[in-house]
Write a protein that holds these residues in place. Structure first.
Motif: not given
Length: 274
Positions: A100, A103, A108-111, A206
């Motif tokens: 995480h 990322s 690579k992630t907006d979370k 997904e």
């Protein structure tokens, strides 16, 4: 299971106020993130970590060196969380946390790494709710509004549409007197026909998962303004509204839950008063 806030879930598990409704490894990852953040924050306050590397403790966490430098301590903590710990599971949980972080660093992630954001309801949103005379429709709309805010808090940038768990949100709005599915559909249809909520059906993006998703958008949602209240108890969301409008509820000084009262001197809910 509705995930309103990572911190709330972590605190609930740590104080044994809530059963673990997901897999043990899910909770281990969540609590490991919390453990890392709290320790990193404490050390940074003492000048041991460059605070620039942790721009927002519970959102962005970009210091992979902290984890590598404290790996044994973190692994021991993970071990303490598992009923049947083994090296493979411990490494898998640590790998998930590291993945995480990578990322986030690579964009690579907006979370968010860990969600501790409060859910704020604004006065302009309350003014719209006040115009709805049917109380069950008002409850539905408030619950969906709070859910979309909670959903957005999982990301660094707000999402226009959210994925909702209809059944759980309906039950939360209806309380003990759950409605029949036909009545629910009619009530929800009224909210969409009046433009309060929009919905759309799209295919999941997904990997390896191609199925339709029902997306929702609460059209009265605001991101700024004068604050009406901050949600503190997610089992009693509508009571926040009642407390604001009628002053019939207060927060329990022991557990923090909202409860109705007749005497202003009362301090505890029924469960804590026993």
């Amino acid at each position: 299971m509705i995930i309103w806030q990572d911190k709330l879930l972590a605190d609930s598990v740590l104080t044994q106020r809530k059963n673990k409704e997901k897999s043990e490894d899910y909770w281990a990852v969540l609590l490991t993130k919390y453990f890392i953040l709290l320790n990193a924050k404490a050390k940074s306050c003492n000048g041991e970590i460059d605070i620039i590397k942790i721009r927002n403790y519970f959102g962005y966490f970009e210091d992979k060196e902290y984890i590598s430098n404290n790996k044994e301590q973190i692994k021991e903590y993970i071990k303490s969380l598992l009923i049947e710990p083994n090296e493979k599971r411990i490494k898998s949980i640590l790998k998930s946390v590291n993945s995480h972080i990578s990322s986030i660093i690579d964009g690579k992630t907006d979370k968010v790494f860990f969600n501790d954001k409060s859910i704020i309801v604004y006065k302009s949103e309350i003014e719209t709710l006040d115009k709805i005379k049917n109380e069950i429709l008002r409850k539905y709309l408030l619950i969906w509004l709070v859910w979309q805010k909670a959903y957005n808090n999982q990301f660094h940038q707000p999402h226009e549409w959210c994925i909702a768990k209809d059944e759980e949100l309906f039950k939360l709005a209806e309380g003990k007197g759950n409605s029949q599915s036909g009545q629910r559909c009619n009530n929800f249809k009224k909210l969409t026909e009046n433009g309060y909520i929009s919905y759309d059906i799209r295919m999941s993006t997904e990997p390896r998962e191609r199925f339709p998703q029902r997306l929702y958008k609460v059209n009265i949602l605001q991101h700024t303004g004068d604050i009406a209240f901050v949600i503190k108890d997610f089992q009693h969301i509508y009571e926040h509204y009642l407390m604001l409008k009628k002053g019939k509820y207060k927060f329990c000084e022991s557990c923090g839950a909202l409860f109705p009262y007749k005497r202003s001197t009362r301090k505890y809910c029924d469960d804590c008063a026993r």
